[in-house]
Design a protein around this motif. Structure first.
Motif, mmCIF file in Angstrom:
data_model
loop_
_atom_site.group_PDB
_atom_site.id
_atom_site.type_symbol
_atom_site.label_atom_id
_atom_site.label_comp_id
_atom_site.label_asym_id
_atom_site.label_seq_id
_atom_site.Cartn_x
_atom_site.Cartn_y
_atom_site.Cartn_z
ATOM 1 N N GLY A 264 -11.299 -40.321 -6.495
ATOM 2 C CA GLY A 264 -12.400 -41.395 -7.072
ATOM 3 C C GLY A 264 -11.658 -41.869 -8.452
ATOM 4 O O GLY A 264 -10.868 -41.235 -8.928
ATOM 5 N N THR A 265 -12.053 -42.961 -8.782
ATOM 6 C CA THR A 265 -11.723 -43.561 -10.384
ATOM 7 C C THR A 265 -12.586 -44.022 -11.202
ATOM 8 O O THR A 265 -13.428 -44.563 -10.669
ATOM 9 N N LEU A 266 -12.408 -43.558 -12.414
ATOM 10 C CA LEU A 266 -13.306 -44.019 -13.484
ATOM 11 C C LEU A 266 -12.304 -45.150 -14.454
ATOM 12 O O LEU A 266 -11.315 -44.693 -14.709
ATOM 13 N N THR A 267 -12.975 -46.230 -14.270
ATOM 14 C CA THR A 267 -11.973 -47.232 -15.049
ATOM 15 C C THR A 267 -12.840 -47.909 -16.286
ATOM 16 O O THR A 267 -14.018 -48.258 -16.193
ATOM 17 N N LEU A 268 -12.131 -47.909 -17.223
ATOM 18 C CA LEU A 268 -12.524 -48.253 -18.730
ATOM 19 C C LEU A 268 -12.227 -49.879 -19.006
ATOM 20 O O LEU A 268 -11.156 -50.177 -18.783
ATOM 21 N N VAL A 269 -13.149 -50.777 -19.389
ATOM 22 C CA VAL A 269 -13.117 -51.887 -19.731
ATOM 23 C C VAL A 269 -13.644 -52.031 -21.045
ATOM 24 O O VAL A 269 -13.187 -53.043 -21.571
#
Length: 350
Positions: A264-269
């Motif tokens: 899984g991926t946690l993406t920061l914007v």
């Protein structure tokens, strides 16, 4: 061409009226009479010089919707009278690998030119944004708007908040059969919930405020979790394919990486003023999990997002303001006192 605008003259003075000069439309340019401009947190950071490099006078604004009022001789894609948009970029090198792939936001040939505070040969030497009556932009960076005209004010935030959430959701495959988390229910987060829902994902919204739970459900979340409630968080451990983190304040990322499945991926914007605490490495290593970042979207993808949102009837939830209310709006943004995006009616510039 003399144009009325609103500008910050320094980091510590209120924004106020100013006359600026716009170039005449060149062969490949589109001149746009601005109808509405969304107010982004980046506007505030730049106007108040909270990020390095602000050039004054600073005319913010990169969520622009307007009507074409002139086109250059070599412009075929746009006509006078059309409703169009301009987002966060007005130029890039056009020849690096990223630009060649339609990813102008990652331009390596000097970086993209921002709609404001970017380098330009036009006076005063840096770009001036959408808090103004009109703007002139290369046709390569102008976007078609397919929404009904009654919705145009609420379309403006799609040019930044919409694409900033759409791009990572698409890149990491949000859709049917995927469990997607959206952290933060603000200007970016509320668009993330709407778009992830429309893409067909199972959407879980994360908030620190019990008062926002019902609002998140109404935006399209299937579930809402209070991220300060350890039991609620533990119930979702190891179950997310993807989490989009829109929060622009420094916080511990470990509770969210614990919720990811293997791969899984946690993406920061969200970009905080101070760095996040360093994440724990073991949970990443033992689950082949990733923490990533994402920046707006290229022009082709932004057009794709606008077309998708027009088809699905997606717009931002907005509060309309007069141009002279901008400093009050900035102060309210800092307090989280907006649901969920301010939009300037540029007719009030007159």
């Amino acid at each position: 061409m003399t144009t009325k605008a609103f500008a910050a003259q320094s980091a510590t003075t209120p924004l106020g009226p100013i006359d600026i000069e716009r170039r005449a439309a060149g062969p490949h340019d589109v001149q746009i009479d601005i109808l509405f401009c969304g107010v982004c947190h980046s506007d505030l950071h730049t106007a108040r010089s909270e990020w390095d490099g602000t050039q004054f006078p600073c005319v913010p604004g990169h969520e622009i919707v307007g009507r074409v009022s002139a086109v250059g001789d070599h412009v075929a894609a746009f006509a006078v009278g059309e409703i169009v948009g301009v987002g966060c970029m007005v130029d890039s090198c056009q020849h690096c690998p990223s630009c060649g792939e339609g990813l102008e936001q990652y331009c390596t040939g000097g970086g993209f030119v921002g709609t404001y505070n970017g380098p330009t040969p036009d006076a005063p030497g840096h770009t001036l944004g959408g808090y103004s009556q009109r703007i002139v932009v290369s046709d390569k960076f102008v976007l078609k708007i397919g929404h009904d005209e009654k919705d145009l004010a609420a379309v403006a935030p799609l040019l930044c908040a919409g694409i900033t959430t759409y791009s990572p959701l698409k890149h990491w495959g949000a859709g049917p059969g995927k469990k997607v988390g959206i952290v933060g229910i603000g200007g970016l987060g509320h668009m993330g919930v709407k778009i992830a829902h429309a893409l067909g994902a199972h959407v879980v919204a994360f908030t620190t405020s019990e008062s926002k739970k019902q609002a998140a459900l109404e935006l399209g979340a299937d579930e809402v979790v209070n991220s300060r409630n350890e039991d609620e968080m533990a119930a979702h451990a190891g179950s997310f394919d993807f989490i989009l983190n829109t929060v622009a304040a420094s916080h511990n990322l470990d509770p969210f990486t614990a919720l990811l499945k293997r791969d899984g991926t946690l993406t920061l914007v969200g970009v905080p003023e101070h760095p996040h605490p360093s994440p724990a490495v073991f949970p990443l290593v033992f689950g082949r999990k990733a923490i990533a970042g994402s920046l707006i979207g290229g022009i082709a993808e932004t057009q794709e997002m606008l077309d998708f949102c027009a088809e699905k009837g997606i717009v931002a939830d907005i509060e309309m303001i007069r141009m002279d209310e901008i400093d009050t709006a900035y102060d309210r943004m800092l307090k989280g006192d907006v649901k969920y995006r301010f939009v300037i009616d540029t007719a009030t510039l007159g």
